[in-house]
Design a protein around this motif. Structure first.
Motif, short mmCIF file in Angstrom:
data_model
loop_
_atom_site.label_atom_id
_atom_site.label_comp_id
_atom_site.label_asym_id
_atom_site.label_seq_id
_atom_site.Cartn_x
_atom_site.Cartn_y
_atom_site.Cartn_z
N CYS A 172 0.83 -1.21 0.00
CA CYS A 172 0.00 0.00 0.00
C CYS A 172 0.86 1.25 0.00
O CYS A 172 1.98 1.24 0.49
N LEU A 173 0.27 2.31 -0.52
CA LEU A 173 0.80 3.65 -0.33
C LEU A 173 0.20 4.17 0.97
O LEU A 173 -0.86 3.69 1.41
N ASN A 174 0.86 5.17 1.58
CA ASN A 174 0.19 5.76 2.74
C ASN A 174 -1.10 6.43 2.24
O ASN A 174 -1.15 6.94 1.13
N PRO A 175 -2.19 6.34 3.02
CA PRO A 175 -3.50 6.83 2.55
C PRO A 175 -3.52 8.26 2.03
O PRO A 175 -4.17 8.51 1.00
N PRO A 176 -2.85 9.25 2.65
CA PRO A 176 -2.90 10.59 2.07
C PRO A 176 -2.33 10.65 0.64
O PRO A 176 -2.88 11.36 -0.21
N LEU A 177 -1.28 9.90 0.36
CA LEU A 177 -0.72 9.87 -0.99
C LEU A 177 -1.68 9.17 -1.95
O LEU A 177 -1.92 9.66 -3.06
N ALA A 178 -2.25 8.05 -1.53
CA ALA A 178 -3.22 7.34 -2.38
C ALA A 178 -4.41 8.24 -2.70
O ALA A 178 -4.88 8.27 -3.85
N ASN A 179 -4.88 8.98 -1.73
CA ASN A 179 -6.00 9.90 -1.96
C ASN A 179 -5.58 11.06 -2.87
O ASN A 179 -6.37 11.51 -3.71
N ALA A 180 -4.35 11.55 -2.72
CA ALA A 180 -3.88 12.68 -3.53
C ALA A 180 -3.83 12.33 -5.02
O ALA A 180 -4.08 13.18 -5.86
N ILE A 181 -3.54 11.05 -5.33
CA ILE A 181 -3.51 10.65 -6.74
C ILE A 181 -4.86 10.07 -7.19
O ILE A 181 -4.97 9.52 -8.26
N LYS A 182 -5.84 10.22 -6.31
CA LYS A 182 -7.23 9.79 -6.58
C LYS A 182 -7.34 8.28 -6.83
O LYS A 182 -8.15 7.82 -7.64
N LEU A 183 -6.53 7.52 -6.10
CA LEU A 183 -6.59 6.05 -6.13
C LEU A 183 -6.60 5.52 -4.69
O LEU A 183 -5.65 4.90 -4.23
N PRO A 184 -7.70 5.81 -3.95
CA PRO A 184 -7.72 5.45 -2.52
C PRO A 184 -7.55 3.96 -2.25
O PRO A 184 -7.11 3.58 -1.17
N GLN A 185 -7.88 3.10 -3.21
CA GLN A 185 -7.74 1.67 -2.99
C GLN A 185 -6.27 1.28 -2.73
O GLN A 185 -5.99 0.29 -2.06
N TYR A 186 -5.33 2.07 -3.24
CA TYR A 186 -3.91 1.78 -3.01
C TYR A 186 -3.47 2.08 -1.58
O TYR A 186 -2.37 1.71 -1.18
N GLY A 187 -4.32 2.72 -0.80
CA GLY A 187 -4.03 3.01 0.59
C GLY A 187 -4.70 2.06 1.56
O GLY A 187 -4.58 2.22 2.77
N ASP A 188 -5.40 1.06 1.06
CA ASP A 188 -6.15 0.12 1.89
C ASP A 188 -5.66 -1.31 1.63
O ASP A 188 -5.80 -1.81 0.52
N PRO A 189 -5.10 -1.99 2.65
CA PRO A 189 -4.58 -3.34 2.42
C PRO A 189 -5.64 -4.35 1.98
O PRO A 189 -5.30 -5.38 1.38
N LYS A 190 -6.91 -4.07 2.23
CA LYS A 190 -7.97 -5.00 1.80
C LYS A 190 -8.38 -4.76 0.35
O LYS A 190 -9.00 -5.62 -0.26
N LYS A 191 -8.02 -3.60 -0.20
CA LYS A 191 -8.46 -3.25 -1.56
C LYS A 191 -7.32 -3.07 -2.56
O LYS A 191 -7.56 -3.02 -3.76
N THR A 192 -6.10 -2.94 -2.08
CA THR A 192 -4.98 -2.67 -2.99
C THR A 192 -4.81 -3.80 -4.02
O THR A 192 -4.94 -4.98 -3.67
N PRO A 193 -4.55 -3.45 -5.26
CA PRO A 193 -4.29 -4.49 -6.26
C PRO A 193 -2.85 -5.01 -6.20
O PRO A 193 -2.52 -5.99 -6.86
#
Length: 133
Positions: free
Chosen positions: A94-115
Motif C-alpha cells: 500500500c501507499l500511505n493513505p494521504p498519498l493514495a488519496n492525492a492521486i485519486k486512487l484510494p484503494q492503493y491506501g487500503d490493504p484490503k483493496k490494494t491491487p
C-alpha cells in the motif's frame, strides 16, 4: 582447583551465549532486500511512503515494513527496529493513505483493496517495479 572451575564456568557462559544468540531465537527476523520504485502515469511517485502488509505465511508479524519514497520514486524497505529488508514471503503493498488519496486512487491506501501483491523470495528482490494505475 578453583582456577579449573572458573575456566569451566567461563566456557559454559560462552556456550550458552552462542546457543541462545543465533537461529532466530532472539526474536530478530531474517531480513532480505526489498528494493524498487513506484511509478504513476509513467513518472516516479514521491512525497509519501509505501507499506508492506505481511500475509499470514510470513514468519515475522510484529511490524509492517515501510519506506519513504525518494524523489526518483525509489524505496528500500525497512523493518523496524532491525533495519533494511523484509522477511521473505507474501505481502499486500500500500501507499500511505494521504498519498493514495492525492492521486485519486484510494484503494492503493487500503490493504484490503490494494491491487498490489508481492512475494519476496528467500534471496530478496532488488528490482521491484510498482505502477499505480
Amino acid at each position: 582447583m578453583a582456577t579449573m572451575l572458573s575456566r569451566w564456568g567461563a566456557i559454559l557462559i560462552v556456550v550458552l551465549a552462542i546457543n541462545t544468540g543465533g537461529c532466530g531465537k532472539s526474536g530478530r527476523p531474517v531480513l532480505v532486500p526489498a528494493i524498487g520504485e513506484v511509478m504513476f502515469k509513467g513518472e516516479p511517485l514521491t512525497a509519501g511512503s509505501i507499506i508492506f502488509f505481511p500475509d499470514k505465511s510470513v514468519d515475522y508479524q510484529n511490524d509492517r515494513p515501510s519506506s519513504l519514497l525518494q524523489v526518483n520514486g525509489s524505496f528500500i524497505m525497512k523493518t523496524y527496529p532491525f533495519g533494511d529488508g523484509v522477511s521473505p514471503g507474501k505481502y499486500k503493498v500500500c501507499l500511505n493513505p494521504p498519498l493514495a488519496n492525492a492521486i485519486k486512487l484510494p484503494q492503493y491506501g487500503d490493504p484490503k483493496k490494494t491491487p498490489w501483491e508481492i512475494e519476496i523470495p528467500e534471496t530478496g528482490d532488488k528490482n521491484i517495479i510498482l505502477e499505480a494505475q
